[in-house]
Design a protein around this motif. Structure first.
Motif, mmCIF file in Angstrom:
data_model
loop_
_atom_site.group_PDB
_atom_site.id
_atom_site.type_symbol
_atom_site.label_atom_id
_atom_site.label_comp_id
_atom_site.label_asym_id
_atom_site.label_seq_id
_atom_site.Cartn_x
_atom_site.Cartn_y
_atom_site.Cartn_z
ATOM 1 N N VAL A 41 42.879 42.562 32.971
ATOM 2 C CA VAL A 41 42.479 41.155 32.836
ATOM 3 C C VAL A 41 43.161 40.234 33.840
ATOM 4 C CG1 VAL A 41 41.795 41.260 30.415
ATOM 5 C CG2 VAL A 41 44.173 40.791 30.995
ATOM 6 N N ARG A 42 44.281 40.703 34.445
ATOM 7 C CA ARG A 42 45.027 39.911 35.434
ATOM 8 C C ARG A 42 45.723 38.711 34.776
ATOM 9 N NH1 ARG A 42 46.632 40.587 39.102
ATOM 10 N NH2 ARG A 42 45.891 39.195 40.698
ATOM 11 N N GLY A 43 46.804 38.279 35.420
ATOM 12 C CA GLY A 43 47.649 37.264 34.789
ATOM 13 C C GLY A 43 47.309 35.828 35.135
ATOM 14 N N HIS A 89 55.978 37.624 50.265
ATOM 15 C CA HIS A 89 54.903 37.194 51.175
ATOM 16 C C HIS A 89 53.548 37.749 50.761
ATOM 17 C CE1 HIS A 89 58.539 36.544 53.473
ATOM 18 N NE2 HIS A 89 57.855 35.659 54.170
ATOM 19 N N HIS A 90 52.548 36.920 50.871
ATOM 20 C CA HIS A 90 51.181 37.353 50.615
ATOM 21 C C HIS A 90 50.416 37.495 51.922
ATOM 22 C CE1 HIS A 90 50.305 36.210 46.142
ATOM 23 N NE2 HIS A 90 50.871 37.395 46.277
ATOM 24 N N ILE A 91 49.630 38.554 51.989
ATOM 25 C CA ILE A 91 48.606 38.692 53.026
ATOM 26 C C ILE A 91 47.314 38.578 52.229
ATOM 27 C CG2 ILE A 91 47.528 40.271 54.676
ATOM 28 C CD1 ILE A 91 50.260 41.549 55.130
ATOM 29 N N GLY A 92 46.667 37.423 52.311
ATOM 30 C CA GLY A 92 45.553 37.208 51.393
ATOM 31 C C GLY A 92 44.317 36.644 52.072
ATOM 32 N N CYS A 93 43.216 36.655 51.341
ATOM 33 C CA CYS A 93 41.990 36.047 51.867
ATOM 34 C C CYS A 93 41.150 35.470 50.736
ATOM 35 C CB CYS A 93 41.189 37.062 52.671
ATOM 36 S SG CYS A 93 40.433 38.333 51.677
ATOM 37 N N GLU A 94 40.271 34.546 51.091
ATOM 38 C CA GLU A 94 39.378 33.912 50.117
ATOM 39 C C GLU A 94 38.033 33.689 50.806
ATOM 40 O OE1 GLU A 94 40.995 33.697 47.303
ATOM 41 O OE2 GLU A 94 43.075 33.456 47.904
ATOM 42 N N ASP A 114 53.639 48.083 39.738
ATOM 43 C CA ASP A 114 52.901 49.051 40.562
ATOM 44 C C ASP A 114 51.768 48.452 41.401
ATOM 45 O OD1 ASP A 114 51.141 48.523 38.543
ATOM 46 O OD2 ASP A 114 50.697 50.615 38.061
ATOM 47 N N ALA A 115 51.497 47.143 41.268
ATOM 48 C CA ALA A 115 50.390 46.557 42.041
ATOM 49 C C ALA A 115 50.851 46.154 43.437
ATOM 50 C CB ALA A 115 49.819 45.346 41.323
ATOM 51 N N CYS A 116 50.201 46.759 44.409
ATOM 52 C CA CYS A 116 50.514 46.467 45.804
ATOM 53 C C CYS A 116 49.654 45.296 46.270
ATOM 54 C CB CYS A 116 50.181 47.730 46.571
ATOM 55 S SG CYS A 116 50.645 47.687 48.238
ATOM 56 N N GLY A 117 48.592 45.064 45.527
ATOM 57 C CA GLY A 117 47.690 43.954 45.826
ATOM 58 C C GLY A 117 46.716 43.777 44.685
ATOM 59 N N ALA A 118 46.077 42.608 44.654
ATOM 60 C CA ALA A 118 45.148 42.346 43.562
ATOM 61 C C ALA A 118 44.252 41.174 43.927
ATOM 62 C CB ALA A 118 45.925 42.012 42.290
ATOM 63 N N GLY A 119 43.142 41.084 43.221
ATOM 64 C CA GLY A 119 42.250 39.961 43.494
ATOM 65 C C GLY A 119 41.090 39.914 42.530
ATOM 66 N N GLY A 120 40.127 39.084 42.880
ATOM 67 C CA GLY A 120 38.949 38.980 42.029
ATOM 68 C C GLY A 120 38.178 37.705 42.294
ATOM 69 N N ARG A 121 37.106 37.544 41.504
ATOM 70 C CA ARG A 121 36.250 36.357 41.611
ATOM 71 C C ARG A 121 36.833 35.198 40.824
ATOM 72 N NH1 ARG A 121 31.931 35.477 43.895
ATOM 73 N NH2 ARG A 121 31.070 37.238 45.024
#
Ligand code: HAM
Length: 413
Positions: A256-258, A125-130, A278-285
């Motif tokens: 660099v993210r996948g 499950h993702h808890i995400g925002c944009e 090890d990433a509990c969360g991630a994001g970017g532009r």
């Protein structure tokens, strides 16, 4: 013997108290999203495969390594992530014609056919925002701060923030060309996947976890010298705002993210207790994605937290029931009165339960204890004739008689 079925590899069943904990996390996240001005969207789980090949990218693990679950015979997949669908919906509903800035959040299941291991599932499950419509570095920092606040509010300590900037498309292309040239002489030292990445997506060699690839990467001079003036200025502003807000970070030029859609700021929230995943969360532009999927040029940024990885970082809660009152009866003669009382309690929002099996009073008290009830109301044959009920305090192990007409006051006052 009848055949018994097991859950699919990479999927989880959640029972209390873990399912209660999930609701708590989701509740806290929702409150924080609202505090930061983000509104909830609920989008389809099924999407056209093409939106992911065009955004996440053909050479990403999700698309390139064929991790998407396809509906047989159709170009439809179970969404592997939320950003592409959000952008599809943003464009389809022409939201940009109504307002120039939007902030959305979503909570829901994602699917990736990865090899399951600790923290890596096929359904998670993702808890995400944009956020759409601004390239302000202040927004980058808001988004990072929001992700950190959710983790903190949930009681997760020891999170490390890693940040980098990939720059604009031209900067990314310059870095890619540099890597192609530099890495070719180290080809034989790279893992088989990165040897393929040399031609398909050399950027991904930078964050490969294989020791041999890390060694090669450590010889490279990358830092921020591939960023153009504008992108470098944007990134420096992000970093100085993080400092101003006293948010600790680690600048990691190899991050660099996948997913191919990223431009400029990228970040990861990692925890060493999670091991290799090890990433509990991630994001970017992703300033070009709206345009690439057929919309106008609108900058955007977001993140997603992995709910199951958050659970791994939280202590398993004790099994505590939410049932406050257990209604017991001394004989089946008074069962109808007990059942009526149960419904009155529930109507008044007093959490309550009853046994639906014929049981002795002693056995009902044991059930109440197992359910973690604080009180048991005993509907007794003799007491009810006098308009009385017995209220037993399970924690203090004492009981008293209460008039039927005053029972609600007893629990509501
Ligand atoms: P992602 O890094 O692929 O980013 O996923 C975000 C988080 O989801 C990861 O940091 C991890 O905690 C969790 N996660 C990913 N794959 C799995 C898995 N197989 N099993 C369990 N947890 C997993 C994205 O998906 C982007 N859409 C984030 C984003 C939003 N970027 C901008 N906006």
């Amino acid at each position: 013997m009848k055949k018994s079925y097991q859950r699919l590899r990479g999927t989880l069943d959640f029972y209390p108290p873990e399912s209660d904990l999930i609701q708590e996390i989701v509740g806290k996240a929702r409150n924080l999203f609202n505090t930061f001005g983000y509104q909830e969207v609920i989008l389809p789980i099924l999407e056209r495969e093409e939106i992911f090949t065009k955004s996440v990218g053909k050479t990403s693990d999700i698309v390139g390594e064929k991790q998407m679950f396809r509906v047989e015979g159709k170009d439809i997949v179970l969404r592997p992530e939320g950003t592409a669908g959000m952008v599809r919906s943003f464009i389809e509903n022409a939201l940009y014609t109504k307002k120039d800035f939007y902030k959305f959040f979503y909570i829901g299941p994602m699917f990736r056919g990865e090899r399951p291991q600790k923290g890596r599932l096929r359904q998670f499950h993702h808890i995400g925002c944009e956020a759409f419509g601004s390239n302000s570095p202040y927004l980058d920092v808001e988004v990072i701060k929001l992700a950190l606040s959710i983790l903190q509010e949930c009681g997760i300590k020891g999170i490390k923030l890693k940040v980098n900037s990939l720059g604009c498309q031209q900067d990314k292309a310059n870095l890619t060309n540099f890597l192609k040239k530099e890495l070719i002489s180290y080809r034989s030292k790279l893992c088989p996947l990165c040897q393929r990445r040399l031609t398909t997506n050399p950027l991904r060699v930078l964050d490969c976890k294989e020791e041999s690839c890390r060694k090669v990467v450590s010889h490279l001079d990358i830092s921020d010298r591939f960023l153009c003036k504008e992108c470098l200025c944007h990134f420096n502003e992000v970093l100085s705002l993080l400092k101003e807000l006293e948010i600790d970070f680690l600048y990691q030029p190899t991050l660099v993210r996948g997913l191919d859609y990223y431009t400029n700021t990228v970040f990861e929230l990692v925890h060493k207790q999670l091991g290799s995943q090890d990433a509990c969360g991630a994001g970017g532009r992703y300033n070009d994605l709206v345009k690439n999927l057929g919309g106008p040029s609108i900058p955007a940024i977001g993140f997603a937290l992995g709910l199951e990885r958050m659970l791994l970082l939280l202590k398993k809660p004790d099994l505590t029931s939410k049932v406050l009152v257990f209604v017991a009866y001394t004989s089946l003669n008074v069962y109808p009165q007990a059942y009526k009382l149960l419904n009155t309690l529930r109507k008044n929002k007093v959490s309550s339960d009853i046994s639906y099996k014929e049981k002795s009073l002693k056995s009902q008290l044991r059930s109440a204890e197992k359910a973690g009830a604080n009180f048991v109301i005993i509907v007794g044959d003799e007491e009810i004739k006098r308009g009385h009920l017995i209220v037993r305090d399970m924690k203090k192990s004492c009981q008293r008689t209460v008039e039927c007409s005053r029972i609600l006051d007893f629990f509501l006052s």
